[in-house]
Design a protein around this motif. Structure first.
Motif, mmCIF file in Angstrom:
data_model
loop_
_atom_site.group_PDB
_atom_site.id
_atom_site.type_symbol
_atom_site.label_atom_id
_atom_site.label_comp_id
_atom_site.label_asym_id
_atom_site.label_seq_id
_atom_site.Cartn_x
_atom_site.Cartn_y
_atom_site.Cartn_z
ATOM 1 N N THR A 1 12.815 -14.586 2.095
ATOM 2 C CA THR A 1 14.138 -15.192 2.239
ATOM 3 C C THR A 1 14.683 -15.639 0.891
ATOM 4 O O THR A 1 15.866 -15.427 0.573
ATOM 5 C CB THR A 1 14.073 -16.389 3.195
ATOM 6 O OG1 THR A 1 13.629 -15.953 4.480
ATOM 7 C CG2 THR A 1 15.444 -17.040 3.348
ATOM 8 N N ASP B 1 15.853 -12.644 -1.171
ATOM 9 C CA ASP B 1 17.107 -12.108 -0.637
ATOM 10 C C ASP B 1 18.290 -12.988 -1.026
ATOM 11 O O ASP B 1 19.316 -12.491 -1.518
ATOM 12 C CB ASP B 1 16.989 -11.997 0.883
ATOM 13 C CG ASP B 1 18.278 -11.515 1.534
ATOM 14 O OD1 ASP B 1 18.778 -10.450 1.142
ATOM 15 O OD2 ASP B 1 18.781 -12.211 2.432
ATOM 16 N N GLN B 2 18.168 -14.289 -0.833
ATOM 17 C CA GLN B 2 19.282 -15.193 -1.105
ATOM 18 C C GLN B 2 19.558 -15.333 -2.601
ATOM 19 O O GLN B 2 20.711 -15.435 -3.016
ATOM 20 C CB GLN B 2 18.996 -16.566 -0.491
ATOM 21 C CG GLN B 2 19.008 -16.581 1.030
ATOM 22 C CD GLN B 2 20.377 -16.236 1.582
ATOM 23 O OE1 GLN B 2 21.399 -16.730 1.116
ATOM 24 N NE2 GLN B 2 20.407 -15.362 2.577
ATOM 25 N N GLY C 1 15.879 -8.181 -3.420
ATOM 26 C CA GLY C 1 15.964 -8.938 -2.176
ATOM 27 C C GLY C 1 15.777 -8.053 -0.964
ATOM 28 O O GLY C 1 15.102 -8.429 0.004
ATOM 29 N N ASN C 2 16.355 -6.848 -0.989
ATOM 30 C CA ASN C 2 16.182 -5.919 0.133
ATOM 31 C C ASN C 2 14.753 -5.394 0.207
ATOM 32 O O ASN C 2 14.180 -5.263 1.299
ATOM 33 C CB ASN C 2 17.164 -4.750 0.002
ATOM 34 C CG ASN C 2 18.572 -5.142 0.364
ATOM 35 O OD1 ASN C 2 18.887 -6.324 0.462
ATOM 36 N ND2 ASN C 2 19.438 -4.162 0.560
ATOM 37 N N GLY D 1 18.109 -1.109 -0.436
ATOM 38 C CA GLY D 1 17.857 -1.581 -1.789
ATOM 39 C C GLY D 1 18.153 -0.513 -2.830
ATOM 40 O O GLY D 1 18.695 -0.801 -3.904
ATOM 41 N N ALA E 1 21.631 -4.906 5.097
ATOM 42 C CA ALA E 1 20.499 -5.752 5.480
ATOM 43 C C ALA E 1 20.922 -6.935 6.349
ATOM 44 O O ALA E 1 20.121 -7.440 7.145
ATOM 45 C CB ALA E 1 19.786 -6.266 4.231
ATOM 46 N N PHE F 1 12.141 -7.401 2.224
ATOM 47 C CA PHE F 1 11.937 -7.246 3.670
ATOM 48 C C PHE F 1 10.909 -6.156 3.964
ATOM 49 O O PHE F 1 10.167 -6.248 4.950
ATOM 50 C CB PHE F 1 13.262 -6.936 4.359
ATOM 51 C CG PHE F 1 14.243 -8.070 4.328
ATOM 52 C CD1 PHE F 1 13.928 -9.288 4.902
ATOM 53 C CD2 PHE F 1 15.481 -7.931 3.724
ATOM 54 C CE1 PHE F 1 14.821 -10.346 4.878
ATOM 55 C CE2 PHE F 1 16.386 -8.979 3.689
ATOM 56 C CZ PHE F 1 16.044 -10.193 4.262
ATOM 57 N N ASN G 1 21.374 -12.025 -3.649
ATOM 58 C CA ASN G 1 22.739 -11.994 -3.120
ATOM 59 C C ASN G 1 23.641 -12.996 -3.820
ATOM 60 O O ASN G 1 24.812 -12.717 -4.100
ATOM 61 C CB ASN G 1 22.725 -12.284 -1.616
ATOM 62 C CG ASN G 1 22.137 -11.141 -0.812
ATOM 63 O OD1 ASN G 1 21.904 -10.059 -1.344
ATOM 64 N ND2 ASN G 1 21.885 -11.388 0.459
ATOM 65 N N ASP H 1 23.347 -5.387 0.445
ATOM 66 C CA ASP H 1 23.394 -6.702 1.094
ATOM 67 C C ASP H 1 23.919 -6.592 2.517
ATOM 68 O O ASP H 1 23.383 -7.207 3.450
ATOM 69 C CB ASP H 1 24.311 -7.656 0.308
ATOM 70 C CG ASP H 1 23.870 -7.830 -1.127
ATOM 71 O OD1 ASP H 1 22.724 -7.452 -1.433
ATOM 72 O OD2 ASP H 1 24.662 -8.340 -1.927
ATOM 73 N N SER I 1 18.399 -7.823 9.506
ATOM 74 C CA SER I 1 17.226 -8.488 8.929
ATOM 75 C C SER I 1 16.633 -9.507 9.902
ATOM 76 O O SER I 1 15.408 -9.586 10.059
ATOM 77 C CB SER I 1 17.587 -9.170 7.601
ATOM 78 O OG SER I 1 18.614 -10.132 7.782
#
Length: 507
Positions: A412, A415-416, A391-392, A478, A331, A395, A419, A328, A335
């Motif tokens: 997005t 990722d959110q 999430g990573n 990731g 990134a 990207f 996290n 996290d 990001s």
């Protein structure tokens, strides 16, 4: 009434968390979350817009190292009150109020210097913003652990706190970018500064004996005394920070570190030092009796206690906490510059960081808080790590898509969500590791160490991207999240030694 008074709350004692307390921690999370993006992700975009090089932007990630060292001043928050504020509203709330004043003034200063004509000045106010944001978190975390010592109680409060925190991060990131795209960076920082200060009058308006206040003296005289003391403290913090920064920049220049220097090897070497120090110290620390000055010290006692309780298991725990959130953090800083480089505008990034990120984050936090109240901790940690890694990887996927807003929304959201879920589970896990005798200091130590190695490496992230490219960088981040799963069979079996405090032995 003391700061511990609410531990006797009937609702908490019966396992139910009062909605009033959850609302309070949602508000505290919101107050702490608003500034975070302003000295990290939003600042990185601001520097990008002003033509600052990628390597230097990576160096600015080291501003986020400050929360890692919060254990250095966390014992002060356990031991001392803020003059004026503490006398009337209590120790924890007094520190929170001072911190909010610090957040407001630092962010306002960043607004007034938003042209970034001097990167040294930008760094100074970014560090002060990080310092006061971290101080607020230390006080709020200590209070939370005191009021909710069990896993069942922690889950709902952590979820409420993270909902507030992540909602604020999304609001700050999205709102700041949308405002900046329309009226400039000064307006963006001022708007977030005002929003971050909003909880201050609400805390002032709370009854003195509510949520741990002391009701000593008159409210308004305590407020005036607290404001005067705060001005002095904020000024001292600014002077000390400027002095330390001047010394560090001078030392870096003296050894030849510039924007073109490959600092990754140096960073990797520094990352090994804490583990070497722990391996050397544990044999001695685990033999110390409670009467030893090192264990009774208000400054180092809480940290010595952690290693005394877990012995060599502490090294394994520290290795685990240092990589669980690494993906996290790696990134976070780069990001947004990557997305900007793909052709997305500030407004498009801001819209993605608004309702999409907010909903995904809140769902992830809610599921994480729900998991830890019903499933074994090891299983919850593993699931959180998997979704954080996804999430990573999102990207990497985004880089191969035609730049359209729906694609950005998907990346997005992934990722959110990851996290949020991993963060909720992880906060509960760390909270259960601490000794209730030292909640503020030990939680600050563990949560700070969590981000030490990742943020050290993040500062070298700009150079890493130049060497291996954005795709490989995010794929690597990731993979590191997934690597934390290998520790779970060991850490879930670790148990601390029984407390040898005289009161515990007598009990």
């Amino acid at each position: 009434m003391t700061d511990h008074a609410l531990t006797a709350d009937p609702a908490t004692a019966s396992g139910r968390v009062p909605l009033r307390r959850m609302a309070l921690y949602g508000m505290l999370g919101f107050s702490a979350g608003l500034p975070f993006y302003m000295f990290s992700t939003v600042l990185a975009l601001r520097l990008t817009e002003h033509g600052v090089g990628l390597v230097v932007i990576g160096f600015f990630a080291w501003v986020t190292l400050l929360p890692t060292f919060k254990f250095l001043w966390a014992p002060l928050l356990d031991r001392y009150d803020v003059p004026g504020f503490g006398r009337y509203w209590g120790k924890r709330r007094g520190w929170i109020m001072l911190s909010q004043l610090g957040i407001f003034t630092a962010m306002a200063a960043m607004a007034l210097t938003s042209g970034d004509a001097s990167l040294g000045i930008t760094a100074l106010f970014a560090v002060l913003l990080a310092f006061w944001t971290t101080t607020l978190e230390v006080a709020a975390d200590a209070w939370r652990i005191e009021l909710a010592p069990t896993q069942d109680e922690q889950g709902p409060i952590v979820a409420a706190n993270l909902w507030g925190y992540r909602s604020a991060m999304v609001a700050a990131g999205s709102g700041a970018l949308l405002i900046a795209d329309g009226t400039g960076w000064t307006a963006a920082y001022l708007a977030i500064a005002v929003a971050a200060f909003a909880p201050f009058p609400l805390l002032v308006a709370m009854r003195a004996d509510e949520e741990g206040g002391r009701q000593a003296g008159n409210r308004w005289s305590a407020l005036v005394a607290g404001l005067v003391a705060s001005i002095v403290i904020l000024a001292i913090a600014c002077v000390v920070t400027a002095g330390i920064g001047w010394l560090l920049l001078g030392a870096a220049a003296g050894i030849g570190i510039t924007a073109d220097t490959n600092v990754t090897p140096y960073v990797l070497a520094i990352c090994m030092l804490p583990f070497v120090a722990m391996a050397l110290a544990v044999p001695r620390l685990r033999q110390l009796p409670f009467s030893h000055p090192a264990r009774r010290s208000a400054v180092i006692g809480p940290y010595v206690d952690f290693f005394w309780r877990y012995a060599y298991g502490a090294i394994v725990l520290m290795a685990f906490v240092s990589i669980y959130r690494m993906g996290d953090v790696l990134a976070l800083q780069l990001s947004k510059p990557m997305i900007r480089g793909l052709g997305y505008s500030l407004s498009e990034i801001g819209r993605a960081d608004s309702i999409v990120a907010l909903l995904a984050s809140m769902i992830g936090v809610g599921l994480g808080g729900w998991m830890v109240t019903r499933w074994p901790m090891g299983q919850s940690l593993a699931i959180g790590a998997v979704f954080a890694a996804l999430g990573n990887f999102g990207f990497v996927w985004l880089a191969y898509q035609v730049p359209t807003e729906p694609m950005l929304y998907l990346a997005t959201a992934a990722d959110q969500f990851g996290n949020g879920m991993a963060g909720a589970v992880y906060v509960v896990y760390l909270s259960l590791l601490v000794n209730p005798r030292y909640p503020g200091a030990q939680y600050a130590f563990l949560s700070g160490f969590t981000f030490l190695l990742p943020r050290l490496l993040a500062g070298a992230g700009g150079g890493m991207v130049q060497s291996i490219g954005y795709n490989n960088f995010f794929a690597l981040s990731g993979a590191v999240s997934l690597a934390a799963i290998a520790f779970l069979p060991v850490i879930t079996r670790l148990r601390p030694r029984p407390d040898d405090h005289p009161e515990a032995v007598a009990g």
